[in-house]
Design a protein around this motif. Sequence first.
Motif, short mmCIF file in Angstrom:
data_model
loop_
_atom_site.label_atom_id
_atom_site.label_comp_id
_atom_site.label_asym_id
_atom_site.label_seq_id
_atom_site.Cartn_x
_atom_site.Cartn_y
_atom_site.Cartn_z
N ARG A 8 -25.45 88.66 -19.41
CA ARG A 8 -26.26 88.83 -18.70
C ARG A 8 -25.62 88.31 -17.83
NH1 ARG A 8 -29.70 88.36 -22.60
NH2 ARG A 8 -29.60 86.42 -22.96
N LEU A 9 -25.28 86.92 -17.78
CA LEU A 9 -24.42 85.86 -16.56
C LEU A 9 -23.71 86.73 -15.94
CD1 LEU A 9 -23.96 82.60 -18.36
CD2 LEU A 9 -25.70 83.08 -16.65
N LEU A 10 -22.52 87.31 -16.45
CA LEU A 10 -22.16 88.69 -16.23
C LEU A 10 -22.50 89.06 -14.66
CD1 LEU A 10 -18.72 89.74 -17.98
CD2 LEU A 10 -18.80 87.50 -16.38
N LYS A 11 -23.81 90.35 -14.98
CA LYS A 11 -24.22 90.94 -14.31
C LYS A 11 -24.79 89.99 -13.02
CE LYS A 11 -28.68 92.07 -14.77
NZ LYS A 11 -30.35 92.38 -15.29
N HIS A 12 -25.67 88.73 -13.10
CA HIS A 12 -26.05 87.98 -12.03
C HIS A 12 -24.14 87.47 -11.20
CE1 HIS A 12 -29.76 87.18 -12.84
NE2 HIS A 12 -29.61 86.84 -13.55
N GLU A 13 -23.84 87.17 -11.63
CA GLU A 13 -22.08 87.13 -10.70
C GLU A 13 -21.77 88.79 -10.27
OE1 GLU A 13 -21.02 83.91 -10.47
OE2 GLU A 13 -22.60 82.91 -11.73
N PHE A 14 -21.77 89.16 -10.57
CA PHE A 14 -21.24 90.20 -9.74
C PHE A 14 -22.15 91.46 -9.00
CE2 PHE A 14 -17.76 92.89 -11.82
CZ PHE A 14 -17.50 92.15 -13.11
N MET A 15 -23.47 90.75 -8.69
CA MET A 15 -24.46 90.70 -8.15
C MET A 15 -24.42 90.11 -6.81
SD MET A 15 -28.03 92.50 -9.86
CE MET A 15 -28.61 90.75 -9.94
N ARG A 16 -24.00 88.43 -6.90
CA ARG A 16 -23.84 88.25 -6.01
C ARG A 16 -23.57 88.15 -5.07
NH1 ARG A 16 -25.30 82.63 -7.58
NH2 ARG A 16 -24.88 83.08 -9.80
N PHE A 17 -23.05 88.72 -5.00
CA PHE A 17 -22.16 89.39 -3.47
C PHE A 17 -23.66 90.88 -3.18
CE2 PHE A 17 -19.88 90.82 -0.23
CZ PHE A 17 -19.08 92.18 -0.57
N LYS A 18 -23.51 91.15 -3.76
CA LYS A 18 -24.48 92.23 -3.51
C LYS A 18 -25.73 91.49 -3.14
CE LYS A 18 -29.01 94.44 -5.15
NZ LYS A 18 -29.58 93.53 -5.93
N ASN A 19 -26.21 91.11 -3.24
CA ASN A 19 -27.65 89.90 -2.70
C ASN A 19 -27.12 89.11 -1.38
OD1 ASN A 19 -28.64 89.99 -5.39
ND2 ASN A 19 -28.48 88.94 -6.62
N ALA A 20 -25.84 88.78 -1.59
CA ALA A 20 -25.62 87.56 -0.65
C ALA A 20 -25.55 88.90 0.97
CB ALA A 20 -24.13 87.22 -0.69
N VAL A 21 -24.73 90.13 0.16
CA VAL A 21 -24.88 91.23 1.83
C VAL A 21 -26.23 91.34 2.29
CG1 VAL A 21 -23.99 93.44 2.04
CG2 VAL A 21 -22.81 92.02 1.07
N VAL A 22 -27.35 91.97 0.78
CA VAL A 22 -28.58 92.22 1.65
C VAL A 22 -29.76 91.31 1.77
CG1 VAL A 22 -30.76 92.72 0.74
CG2 VAL A 22 -28.88 94.29 -0.53
N LEU A 23 -28.89 90.15 1.51
CA LEU A 23 -29.31 89.08 2.31
C LEU A 23 -29.60 88.92 4.08
CD1 LEU A 23 -32.25 87.61 1.03
CD2 LEU A 23 -30.39 85.34 0.75
N TRP A 24 -28.05 88.46 4.02
CA TRP A 24 -27.79 88.73 5.28
C TRP A 24 -27.84 89.65 6.56
CZ3 TRP A 24 -25.45 85.09 8.27
CH2 TRP A 24 -25.02 85.37 9.96
N THR A 25 -28.40 91.01 5.60
CA THR A 25 -28.80 91.67 6.04
C THR A 25 -29.70 92.40 6.81
OG1 THR A 25 -26.78 93.17 5.30
CG2 THR A 25 -28.02 94.14 7.26
N MET A 26 -31.28 91.27 6.36
CA MET A 26 -31.57 91.13 6.41
C MET A 26 -32.88 90.56 7.78
SD MET A 26 -34.18 90.52 2.69
CE MET A 26 -34.04 91.17 1.63
N HIS A 27 -33.83 91.34 7.95
CA HIS A 27 -34.38 90.38 9.39
C HIS A 27 -35.10 88.77 8.60
CE1 HIS A 27 -37.23 89.46 12.11
NE2 HIS A 27 -37.16 90.49 13.06
N PRO A 28 -34.42 87.79 9.56
CA PRO A 28 -34.89 87.00 8.87
C PRO A 28 -36.66 86.71 8.92
CG PRO A 28 -33.86 86.03 11.05
CD PRO A 28 -34.03 88.18 10.62
N TRP A 29 -37.36 86.96 9.15
CA TRP A 29 -38.88 87.34 8.99
C TRP A 29 -38.56 86.98 6.71
CZ3 TRP A 29 -41.50 89.40 13.27
CH2 TRP A 29 -41.37 88.47 15.16
N GLU A 30 -38.21 88.87 6.88
CA GLU A 30 -38.58 89.30 5.65
C GLU A 30 -37.59 88.44 4.72
OE1 GLU A 30 -36.88 93.68 4.99
OE2 GLU A 30 -37.39 93.57 3.29
N ARG A 31 -36.55 88.17 5.02
CA ARG A 31 -35.27 87.03 4.24
C ARG A 31 -36.74 86.01 4.14
NH1 ARG A 31 -31.44 84.86 7.56
NH2 ARG A 31 -29.93 86.88 8.01
N ASP A 32 -37.29 85.54 4.51
CA ASP A 32 -38.41 83.90 4.33
C ASP A 32 -39.21 84.44 3.52
OD1 ASP A 32 -37.22 82.04 7.90
OD2 ASP A 32 -36.44 81.94 5.42
#
Lengths: 316, 315
Positions: B63-87
Amino acid sequence: MAASLVAPDTHSPMEDAEALRKAFKGWGTDEKAIISILGHRNAVQRQQIRQAYEELYQEDLIKRLESELSGDFEKAVYRWILDPADRDAVLANVAIKKAETDYHVIIEISCILSPEDLLAVRRAYHCRYKRSLEEDVAAHTSGDLRKLLVALVTAYRYAGHEINERLAKSEADILNDAIKDKAFNHEEVIRILSTRSKAQLIASFNRYRDEHGISITKNLLVDSDEGTLQKALHAAIRCINDPRKYFEKTVRNAIKENGTDEDALTRVIVTRAERDLKDIKELYYQRNSVSLDHAVAKETSGDYKAFLLTLLGKED
Amino acid sequence: MALPNELEALTEAFSGHGIHEQALVSILGKWHPEERKSFRKGSPHFFVEDERNFERWDDHHVRLLKHEFMRFKNAVVLWTMHPWERDARLAKEALIKKGPQSHGILIEIACTRSAEELLGARRAYHSLFDHSLEEDVAHHIHGSERKLLVALVSAYRYEGSKVNDDAAKFEAKTLVNAIKDANKRKPIDDEEVIRVLTTRSKPHLQAIYKHYKEISGKNIDEDLDADLRLKETVQCICTPQKYFSQVLNTALKRDVDKKTKKALTRVIVTRADTDMKEIKEEYNKLYGVSLSKKIEDTANGNYKDFLLTLIARGG
């Protein structure tokens, strides 16, 4: 929503500005001309006239009006000529600065305006006073009233129509408990009234009436020596539930007093003339069997009276 | 048999923040069954010895590994988001996930964004969740913290530079007294403390910060150790880069829980366009090591590269 203001579809800002200038010239002021022009222009048109006047005469029309006019008439015209958001910011500031904050004005502005309009007022307040509306409300009030008023002015309610029936029931119950125990500083009452969407609140108020057979406002009915917070909550609920009925009562009380409350009368007429003053007039007639125009004509006089009647929709 | 340094490299690839994808490809990919077996036998924290004689992946670790693999994906998605949606999404997550850090995240969003950015987040919140942010905060949080948090997320502070210095001095005194009397009444329950912190403009509060130090000799956040939420509020408003540096430092520790780890992505993604340069300087000042070096040492793979790229932007 029916406005009472009678304004032409097209006008020439330049001509209006020139006519106003003519009204100022000489020793006296031609108040009738001022009333007949400004009293028949909507917010956009009034803005254009101010701009045209500035361009033509390098003078701020508002400052000129302030110096040419006086008394209740001047106050009314001043409020009328401001942009709606700026006007409400001024009204709020006046209310806050009173020795005992006139919480009715704050509640009206924060509970009756749409969320976007309230935001516009907050922005206008920043612009004009270099402070936030909530900072001034907080600094001039205390205790439970402060908690309620700050929460109301800072709300940015969800504007959708979705409601949650289960929530309406549970929050109607919370409100009922608070009323029964007279625990109005109940954090929950303030939370509900100041954060829920209007649709959700009206659902709760309806639920309350269904469960208890009596409207929540009637159950909150105040003796004159009941606490300020209770009165404020009462006003807030009435404003959210039925603004027009609220305004009808405000105007009725303003005229009824021994000595008219010009501030309240001006406020209602000036702020609602372009929104729902016609509806308020109808309610007034239904309740008092006399037209609001008639009552205003009886209790006011001079240019002030003429101006109010014009905003009320009197044909010239 | 797998080489010992390869075993170590693979363990490293699975540890820390994010996954070292390249190591997995180049080492794990070429291992034959015996090498993988020796890895399983040699990694008791990843694999448990099952009673039926085989090495079983530890569920928790997968389960922890799953989170670690997703860390890059989450960062990318968060970065691409409009700052309003992000917050708005960060705030919603904070409300659902609960736990001590959540309130800190709400304070971070409410206090480090500009008035218009916070307003934007509130708008996005309406669209995403059909409720207002303050309604949900009020509903999910109770007690003293509710008053503070609802007021903070509802604020629409004056953004100009005009400050009434006399009022600031007076209010600094009020805060000094409120904190002195902390054993009689907690500062977070003091309505004047709440009023000042949640309605005054940021320049005004920075003036109060200065006057507080002049009056009491200490910085106000140092005196608020007993009131974590108030401390965070003051830090976010008056010394945001110091606040963010501290959050990053905690998040970059080796064995922290996954909630704390998430702060690394959150801070870097949300500040990369704002004050990352100043945060890097402050971080270096506080901890004597550059933020890039720390990320280099602690994070892995694409996730690491992504973060380093974000913080290198703009100098």
